[in-house]
Scaffold this motif. Structure first.
Motif, short mmCIF file in Angstrom:
data_model
loop_
_atom_site.label_atom_id
_atom_site.label_comp_id
_atom_site.label_asym_id
_atom_site.label_seq_id
_atom_site.Cartn_x
_atom_site.Cartn_y
_atom_site.Cartn_z
N LEU A 1 0.85 -1.18 0.00
CA LEU A 1 0.00 0.00 0.00
C LEU A 1 0.89 1.23 0.00
O LEU A 1 1.78 1.37 0.85
N SER A 2 0.66 2.13 -0.97
CA SER A 2 1.50 3.32 -1.09
C SER A 2 0.63 4.56 -1.24
O SER A 2 -0.46 4.52 -1.83
N ASN A 3 1.13 5.66 -0.70
CA ASN A 3 0.47 6.94 -0.85
C ASN A 3 1.53 8.01 -1.11
O ASN A 3 2.53 8.10 -0.38
N VAL A 4 1.34 8.79 -2.17
CA VAL A 4 2.29 9.84 -2.54
C VAL A 4 1.55 11.17 -2.57
O VAL A 4 0.50 11.30 -3.21
N ALA A 5 2.11 12.17 -1.89
CA ALA A 5 1.53 13.51 -1.88
C ALA A 5 2.60 14.50 -2.32
O ALA A 5 3.74 14.45 -1.84
N ASP A 6 2.24 15.38 -3.27
CA ASP A 6 3.16 16.40 -3.78
C ASP A 6 2.53 17.78 -3.67
O ASP A 6 1.32 17.94 -3.88
#
Length: 551
Positions: free
Chosen positions: A530-535
């Motif tokens: 499970l991955s979450n990327v915020a930019d």
């Protein structure tokens, strides 16, 4: 002496040589004393009993069998068999021409965990041994010249290859890092240790898998994981000093000088460097700065390479970055300190100054029928670039399963440009067509900050991991540009223009991101991730123009 006598003497010499240099063999098989299971990869070392000189060694195979050929005859020898967690086996013997082979039969080694801490006589240490997931080489068993470096020692170790560029592989797998007494040695470049440390200060060479690489890439094939080499110093060696210096001078007042000095003492490492030259070249090579200069210890954020051979590293310029006659000066330090076994601190500072004096004369000719148009430009430009760089790294081994790394960098920069450009245009019929004089003065001040954050946690359940990474970059630059220009046109009638302008430009950028990844093994072959990327990013560019007089 008769021919018959010569034959007798020759035969005697052959027999004497055979008694010393003949080919003898010992063999046997190693078993566990309780389970009778074969012991593979045990070290079988044969010493000369008189002075404990290593004659040769072998490793037992998968069935526990071993065979040591090429042993001298009529020489008192001793065999030492060692295996981690078992009592060491010793046996003295002498092979003779009538009986050049000795079969020790099945040897049952006694399991004894206490023997893992056994004090082994230094002169009888095996050249190579296996301890869990670590291969350990006894450096004294591999003879090198008195002037040899660690690189020369590594070339003699079985399974270790070193190419001409200093890159190391162990059984075909790349050596990612070299540690000294379990600590990083002046950055991540293995060549700093291998090409600066003398071989005779090394006690043991230990090789293990790079667990950090595997933690960062849990899906990586174990056969592709690199190696970590740990060099342990002899007890008397815990501090040292090494580096390089250079200086030179020539005609037209040309000069260059510089030096890098590295000092280490127990858990503290310090690199200091300084240079100056007016030769349009960097003070050091890229490899010297990144590795010996210690810049890799605080991380690499940016690299720029210029056509004239110069470069900048982490926003710090080292000369040779442009046209004209450049005078480059710089100095700084990089300190690394390990506090206990869990905390490593790094601090670096660097000051750089580049002064460029550019003088150019350009003639451009254009032919249009019987008319030859000439445009001549005379350019004089002085540039001054000043930079201050402060950086560091905090590496915290929270516990056996968790790591945290914080890498901040702060840069201050000031740039001054004073430029004068005069352009004249004429042809073969008219001596003066146009003329312009342009003066430009720029003053730029900038400040930038960046950091990288890394957190990795492994759980007791194999394959379950939590990885968090984040980085931030912010930059602010204020540019004041003053232009004063006069233009005159003489054909068909005289006409003049004038510009007196101030332009102010304010640039601000901000970028950050956060990446969170959780891995959970479902089975031996399936892993859920499970991955979450915020930019987030923001750019602002404000330009204001002020004209005092314009025609």
């Amino acid at each position: 002496m008769s021919f018959k006598s010569l034959l007798i003497v020759f035969a005697f010499c052959l027999l004497s040589a055979g008694s010393v240099f003949g080919q003898g063999t010992i063999s046997g098989k190693l078993l566990d004393s309780v389970s009778n299971q074969p012991l593979s990869l045990a070290t079988v070392t044969v010493f000369r009993a008189e002075d404990t000189t290593i004659l040769t060694y072998r490793l037992s195979d998968a069935s526990g069998a071993f065979k040591v050929p090429g042993l001298p005859l009529n020489v008192q020898a001793r065999v030492l068999i060692s295996f981690s967690g078992y009592r060491t086996y010793r046996h003295e013997f002498m092979l003779i021409p009538d009986k050049p082979a000795l079969d020790l039969g099945s040897l049952k080694l006694v399991n004894d965990p206490a023997s893992m801490n056994e004090v082994v006589v230094t002169a009888e240490r095996p050249p190579v041994s296996f301890k869990k997931d670590t291969i350990e080489f006894n450096a004294s068993a591999f003879k090198t010249l008195p002037t040899a470096l660690v690189e020369d020692l590594l070339k003699k170790l079985p399974g270790v290859d070193v190419d001409r560029d200093g890159n190391i592989t162990v059984n075909g797998r790349k050596a990612n890092r070299i540690l000294v007494d379990g600590k990083e040695f002046f950055g991540g470049d293995p060549k700093i240790a291998t090409r600066n440390l003398p071989a005779d200060v090394i006690d043991k060479v230990q090789v293990t898998d790079d667990k950090e690489q595997l933690n960062a890439n849990p899906d990586m094939d174990p056969n592709d994981v690199g190696k970590v080499i740990n060099l342990t110093f002899k007890k008397a060696i815990k501090q040292g000093l090494f580096g390089k210096v250079y200086a030179g001078g020539g005609t037209d007042k040309r000069y260059e000088a510089g030096g890098i000095v590295n000092m280490f003492r127990d858990t503290f490492q310090l690199s200091a460097l300084a240079y100056t030259n007016n030769l349009n070249k960097p003070g050091f090579g890229f490899g010297d700065i990144s590795s010996m200069g210690g810049f890799q210890r605080s991380g690499v954020n940016s690299i720029s390479v210029f056509s004239d051979g110069g470069f900048s590293f982490n926003d710090v310029s080292f000369g040779g970055t442009g046209q004209g006659v450049q005078r480059s000066t710089g100095a700084g330090f990089n300190a690394n300190h390990q506090i206990g076994k869990k905390l490593t601190l790094n601090l670096q500072y660097f000051y750089g100054h580049i002064n460029s004096d550019i003088r150019q004369i350009t003639n451009v000719e254009q032919f249009l029928g019987d008319t030859a148009l000439t445009t001549r430009s005379v350019n004089r430009q002085l540039n001054d670039d000043f930079s201050h760089k402060v950086g560091g790294r905090i590496r915290w081994k929270i516990d056996s399963l968790s790591d945290f790394v914080y890498t901040p960098n702060l840069t201050f920069r000031k740039n001054l440009v004073d430029r004068n450009l005069e352009t004249n245009a004429f042809n073969n019929f008219q001596p003066k067509l146009s003329q312009s004089i342009n003066s430009q003065n720029n003053v730029s001040n900038g400040i930038s900050y960046s950091h990288d954050i890394y957190y990795n946690k492994s759980f007791k359940k194999k394959g379950r991991t939590l990885n968090i990474t984040s980085n931030l970059n912010t930059n602010s630059t204020d540019l004041d540009q003053y232009n004063e220009a006069e233009n005159a046109f003489y054909n068909p009638a005289e006409y003049y223009t004038r510009l007196d302008q101030l332009r102010n430009r304010d640039q601000n950028t901000f970028r950050t991101n956060l990446n969170v990844t959780f891995s959970e093994p479902i089975s031996k072959t399936v892993t859920m991730r499970l991955s979450n990327v915020a930019d987030y990013f923001s750019d602002n560019d404000d330009i204001s123009t002020f004209n005092s007089r314009q025609n």
